[in-house]
Design an enzyme around this catalytic site. Structure first.
Site, PDB file in Angstrom:
ATOM      1  N   ASP A   1      -7.674   2.925   8.619  1.00  6.84           N
ATOM      2  CA  ASP A   1      -7.005   3.351   9.851  1.00  6.84           C
ATOM      3  C   ASP A   1      -5.626   3.919   9.549  1.00  6.84           C
ATOM      4  O   ASP A   1      -5.178   4.877  10.163  1.00  6.84           O
ATOM      5  CB  ASP A   1      -6.846   2.156  10.807  1.00  6.84           C
ATOM      6  CG  ASP A   1      -8.199   1.673  11.320  1.00  6.84           C
ATOM      7  OD1 ASP A   1      -9.161   2.476  11.287  1.00  6.84           O
ATOM      8  OD2 ASP A   1      -8.297   0.501  11.723  1.00  6.84           O
TER       9      ASP A   1
ATOM     10  N   GLU B   1     -12.666  -6.648 -49.727  1.00  7.18           N
ATOM     11  CA  GLU B   1     -11.986  -7.529 -50.665  1.00  7.18           C
ATOM     12  C   GLU B   1     -13.000  -8.575 -51.104  1.00  7.18           C
ATOM     13  O   GLU B   1     -14.204  -8.448 -50.871  1.00  7.18           O
ATOM     14  CB  GLU B   1     -10.743  -8.182 -50.047  1.00  7.18           C
ATOM     15  CG  GLU B   1      -9.557  -7.240 -49.935  1.00  7.18           C
ATOM     16  CD  GLU B   1      -8.209  -7.944 -49.807  1.00  7.18           C
ATOM     17  OE1 GLU B   1      -8.153  -9.198 -49.952  1.00  7.18           O
ATOM     18  OE2 GLU B   1      -7.212  -7.248 -49.550  1.00  7.18           O
TER      19      GLU B   1
ATOM     20  N   HIS C   1       1.386  -2.688   0.466  1.00  7.53           N
ATOM     21  CA  HIS C   1       1.022  -3.116   1.816  1.00  7.53           C
ATOM     22  C   HIS C   1       0.160  -4.371   1.816  1.00  7.53           C
ATOM     23  O   HIS C   1      -0.555  -4.654   2.777  1.00  7.53           O
ATOM     24  CB  HIS C   1       0.339  -1.976   2.578  1.00  7.53           C
ATOM     25  CG  HIS C   1       1.342  -1.012   3.121  1.00  7.53           C
ATOM     26  ND1 HIS C   1       1.988  -0.098   2.321  1.00  7.53           N
ATOM     27  CD2 HIS C   1       1.856  -0.849   4.368  1.00  7.53           C
ATOM     28  CE1 HIS C   1       2.847   0.601   3.052  1.00  7.53           C
ATOM     29  NE2 HIS C   1       2.791   0.158   4.322  1.00  7.53           N
TER      30      HIS C   1
HETATM   31  C1  LIG Z   1      -0.378  -1.432   8.302  1.00  5.22           C
HETATM   32  C2  LIG Z   1      -1.619  -1.709   7.477  1.00  5.22           C
HETATM   33  C3  LIG Z   1      -2.824  -1.157   7.846  1.00  5.22           C
HETATM   34  C4  LIG Z   1      -3.976  -1.403   7.120  1.00  5.22           C
HETATM   35  N1  LIG Z   1      -5.149  -0.855   7.496  1.00  5.22           N
HETATM   36  C5  LIG Z   1      -6.266  -1.054   6.804  1.00  5.22           C
HETATM   37  C6  LIG Z   1      -7.495  -0.484   7.170  1.00  5.22           C
HETATM   38  O1  LIG Z   1      -7.605   0.188   8.161  1.00  5.22           O
HETATM   39  N2  LIG Z   1      -8.567  -0.691   6.376  1.00  5.22           N
HETATM   40  C7  LIG Z   1      -8.493  -1.437   5.263  1.00  5.22           C
HETATM   41  O2  LIG Z   1      -9.478  -1.575   4.562  1.00  5.22           O
HETATM   42  N3  LIG Z   1      -7.334  -2.034   4.903  1.00  5.22           N
HETATM   43  C8  LIG Z   1      -6.223  -1.865   5.643  1.00  5.22           C
HETATM   44  N4  LIG Z   1      -5.069  -2.470   5.271  1.00  5.22           N
HETATM   45  C9  LIG Z   1      -5.072  -3.318   4.060  1.00  5.22           C
HETATM   46  C10 LIG Z   1      -4.846  -2.476   2.836  1.00  5.22           C
HETATM   47  O3  LIG Z   1      -5.982  -1.692   2.563  1.00  5.22           O
HETATM   48  C11 LIG Z   1      -4.647  -3.355   1.627  1.00  5.22           C
HETATM   49  O4  LIG Z   1      -3.584  -4.230   1.829  1.00  5.22           O
HETATM   50  C12 LIG Z   1      -4.357  -2.499   0.413  1.00  5.22           C
HETATM   51  O5  LIG Z   1      -4.449  -3.305  -0.725  1.00  5.22           O
HETATM   52  C13 LIG Z   1      -2.978  -1.923   0.442  1.00  5.22           C
HETATM   53  O6  LIG Z   1      -2.860  -0.879  -0.455  1.00  5.22           O
HETATM   54  P1  LIG Z   1      -1.488  -0.711  -1.237  1.00  5.22           P
HETATM   55  O7  LIG Z   1      -1.533   0.590  -1.957  1.00  5.22           O
HETATM   56  O8  LIG Z   1      -0.365  -0.917  -0.346  1.00  5.22           O
HETATM   57  O9  LIG Z   1      -1.700  -1.872  -2.291  1.00  5.22           O
HETATM   58  P2  LIG Z   1      -0.700  -2.911  -2.941  1.00  5.22           P
HETATM   59  O10 LIG Z   1      -0.261  -3.933  -1.956  1.00  5.22           O
HETATM   60  O11 LIG Z   1       0.344  -2.195  -3.656  1.00  5.22           O
HETATM   61  O12 LIG Z   1      -1.717  -3.556  -3.920  1.00  5.22           O
HETATM   62  C14 LIG Z   1      -2.858  -4.266  -3.479  1.00  5.22           C
HETATM   63  C15 LIG Z   1      -3.684  -4.773  -4.649  1.00  5.22           C
HETATM   64  O13 LIG Z   1      -4.203  -3.670  -5.362  1.00  5.22           O
HETATM   65  C16 LIG Z   1      -3.782  -3.687  -6.688  1.00  5.22           C
HETATM   66  N5  LIG Z   1      -3.571  -2.302  -7.080  1.00  5.22           N
HETATM   67  C17 LIG Z   1      -2.793  -1.371  -6.504  1.00  5.22           C
HETATM   68  N6  LIG Z   1      -2.899  -0.200  -7.131  1.00  5.22           N
HETATM   69  C18 LIG Z   1      -3.740  -0.378  -8.160  1.00  5.22           C
HETATM   70  C19 LIG Z   1      -4.262   0.447  -9.187  1.00  5.22           C
HETATM   71  N7  LIG Z   1      -3.933   1.727  -9.290  1.00  5.22           N
HETATM   72  N8  LIG Z   1      -5.105  -0.095 -10.081  1.00  5.22           N
HETATM   73  C20 LIG Z   1      -5.450  -1.391  -9.989  1.00  5.22           C
HETATM   74  N9  LIG Z   1      -5.024  -2.217  -9.035  1.00  5.22           N
HETATM   75  C21 LIG Z   1      -4.180  -1.716  -8.131  1.00  5.22           C
HETATM   76  C22 LIG Z   1      -2.522  -4.512  -6.662  1.00  5.22           C
HETATM   77  O14 LIG Z   1      -2.241  -5.101  -7.894  1.00  5.22           O
HETATM   78  C23 LIG Z   1      -2.854  -5.549  -5.632  1.00  5.22           C
HETATM   79  O15 LIG Z   1      -3.640  -6.577  -6.174  1.00  5.22           O
HETATM   80  C24 LIG Z   1      -3.912  -2.249   6.003  1.00  5.22           C
HETATM   81  C25 LIG Z   1      -2.704  -2.822   5.623  1.00  5.22           C
HETATM   82  C26 LIG Z   1      -1.550  -2.569   6.373  1.00  5.22           C
HETATM   83  C27 LIG Z   1      -0.292  -3.204   6.003  1.00  5.22           C
END
Ligand SMILES: Cc1cc2nc3c(=O)[nH]c(=O)nc-3n(C[C@H](O)[C@H](O)[C@H](O)COP(=O)(O)OP(=O)(O)OC[C@H]3O[C@@H](n4cnc5c(N)ncnc54)[C@H](O)[C@@H]3O)c2cc1C
Length: 500
Positions: free
Chosen positions: A157, A231, A92
């Site tokens: 959220d 060594e 995301h």
């Molecule tokens: C619809 C939507 C709603 C959102 N709402 C909120 C909110 O309310 N509050 C908020 O704070 N954020 C929010 N976000 C942002 C979201 O928290 C970040 O984009 C978050 O990084 C997404 O998590 P993901 O698992 O999809 O990560 P990814 O997009 O898969 O990864 C994000 C980053 O984390 C790294 N990463 C992932 N997993 C690991 C792991 N296990 N170890 C090390 N690194 C890792 C990845 O390499 C990358 O750099 C929202 C985003 C969207 C799209």
């Protein structure tokens, strides 16, 4: 249902990555052992932003944290690989944060989703917490924790985000003012780092007294619980002073008195400590403790820290450099000897009389080994111990190169003659039944006359012959060792004996 909120301890499997400069991946798939890579998946170049679509070279869908560890250790252990690795949680991100052009995407949702909830009182932390994998979605954790009347207290959220993904950023929502962001609500992270490689502390110390040098070497081989490698080599000239300087990247800020005619010889003791073996102390402490017990020339001690792979591959690194300079594919009149401790000082004198220190090219290794680490049932031949219980003996490797631009074919013949002379003197029996002066044996022996082989094997000769006739009665194998002549039938009397 009353909801007990938990926040103080979430154990998350997450890995932090040391990124390398982007570059095409995979030099050698062997480095990654059992891992199965996919060429691509539907998600590996995709995120919520739909703005960037960077394709990785390959995708790993790990089945356990170990898989990730194998991948990162493999990459870190190799000095050559420049691949980058991106974890992908729920994807995301907006701008390709979980993508890597031409690198490796690790899709964390493939990890087993074992959510374990620990209630206050039954866990050692004294609070309620959850153990989860980094690929778990927050919504999955919520469902699972609600089953036992608990829930995390700091949220985003939207819940279809991975725990690893939000902890990479912060994790904020309407509860943040009260409990802080999600990253403030983590008790513990299991971290697989990009620096997973084991480290070797490698030390070189210089001596000008052979007796002190060998005494210190013997001290080190008596401490296998502290030392992993011992060594040493003779420093005959400027070139040997810089021996394997590529693998041992220390700045030697001194000049030894190795001028022509000085006849001064130095000795370099080498030891190494591997940090992966040490449980209670660290490699630096162990190295310092060992150094305190050694009597090298004050200040002439150098240590470097290298990866385990680079340490073991040190000769391979020198090979690359020698090849570049046209010094690898040259004649090698090498000679290796096992020398009993009782004869090592005399053998050193014999060497110094027989070789010209100024133009010696190549390493001249000298270091102790222990007799009781050898299986006497093999056909390897060690010199007799003198006194009989003496466990220490030495290996001396005179690993000389004869560069044709400075050493003609006559010069090469001379070097081989010198080697034969060294072998003859070093292996000679004692006069009139007295113990031999040196009593050495060749390692990787080269003889072409039966009497020499018989003498070399000594009391092991009959057993050696018996094994040969049992397992290779026609002497088909290993003709290059020049021990046996090929037989054409089992009754062939002329070839029933070793070569003459
Ligand atoms: C619809 C939507 C709603 C959102 N709402 C909120 C909110 O309310 N509050 C908020 O704070 N954020 C929010 N976000 C942002 C979201 O928290 C970040 O984009 C978050 O990084 C997404 O998590 P993901 O698992 O999809 O990560 P990814 O997009 O898969 O990864 C994000 C980053 O984390 C790294 N990463 C992932 N997993 C690991 C792991 N296990 N170890 C090390 N690194 C890792 C990845 O390499 C990358 O750099 C929202 C985003 C969207 C799209």
């Amino acid at each position: 249902m009353e909801l007990a909120l938990f926040c103080t301890r979430v154990t998350v499997l997450i890995f932090l990555l040391a990124l390398y400069s982007p570059c095409k991946f995979i030099q050698s798939p062997v480095e990654f052992g059992s891992l199965n890579f996919l060429q691509t998946t539907t998600t590996s170049s995709l995120d919520f932003g739909r703005i960037l679509f960077n394709s990785p070279s390959v995708v790993l869908r790990p089945q356990s944290p170990k898989d990730i560890s194998i991948l990162l250790s493999g990459l870190s252990a190799s000095s050559y690989s420049k691949a980058t690795v991106a974890a992908r949680g729920a994807g995301h991100s907006i701008h390709g944060q979980s993508q890597t052009p031409d690198g490796i995407v690790v899709e964390m949702d493939s990890l087993p989703n074992n959510i374990v909830i620990h209630r206050k009182g039954d866990g050692e932390a004294g609070v309620s917490y959850a153990d989860v994998s980094g690929g778990t979605l927050w919504v999955e954790l919520l469902r699972e924790s609600l089953k036992v009347g608990l829930a995390p207290r700091s949220w985003t959220d939207y819940l279809y985000l991975s725990i690893g993904g939000t902890l990479s950023n912060g994790g904020i929502s309407g509860q943040t003012f009260k409990y802080g962001p999600q990253i403030s609500n983590v008790l513990q992270l299991d971290v697989v780092t990009g620096k997973a490689r084991p480290i070797v502390k490698w030390v070189r110390a210089f001596y000008d007294d052979f007796e002190v040098f060998t005494r210190d070497q013997e001290l080190l081989v008596s401490k296998p619980d502290m030392v992993d490698y011992v060594e040493g080599f003779m420093v005959l000239n400027e070139q040997s002073l810089r021996s394997s300087y590529i693998a041992f990247p220390a700045q030697l800020d001194f000049t030894l008195d190795l001028s022509k005619g000085s006849r001064k010889v130095y000795y370099c003791l080498e030891f190494a400590v591997h940090d992966y073996q040490l449980l209670e102390s660290n490699a630096d402490q162990v190295v310092e403790e060992i150094k305190r017990q050694l009597r090298y020339i004050p200040m002439l001690v150098y240590s470097v820290e290298v990866s385990y792979f680079d340490f073991l591959n040190r000769v391979g690194m020198e090979e690359v450099s020698l090849r570049r300079r046209g010094l690898w594919d040259v004649p090698h009149p090498w000679l290796n000897m096992f020398v009993p401790k009782s004869g090592i000082a005399r053998f050193k004198d014999l060497l110094l009389e027989s070789i010209s220190a100024e133009d010696f090219e190549g390493p001249l290794l000298i270091y102790p080994i222990l007799r009781d680490k050898w299986d006497s049932n093999t056909s390897a031949v060690l010199p007799k111990a003198s006194p009989p219980k003496e466990n220490v003996l030495y290996i001396v490797g005179i690993l000389r190169s004869a560069n044709p631009s400075t050493c003609s074919s006559q010069c090469l013949r001379d070097l081989l003659r010198h080697n034969r002379h060294i072998v003859q003197v070093a292996t000679a029996a004692g006069a009139g039944g007295s113990p031999p002066l040196i009593g050495a044996k060749q390692y990787l022996p080269y003889y072409s006359v039966q009497s020499q082989w018989r003498e070399h094997f000594g009391s092991k000769w009959q057993r050696f012959l018996a094994r040969k006739s049992q397992f290779d009665p026609l002497a088909v194998l290993a003709p290059g060792q020049s021990i046996f002549q090929r037989k054409y039938s089992l009754s062939d009397p002329t070839t029933a004996h070793p070569s003459q």
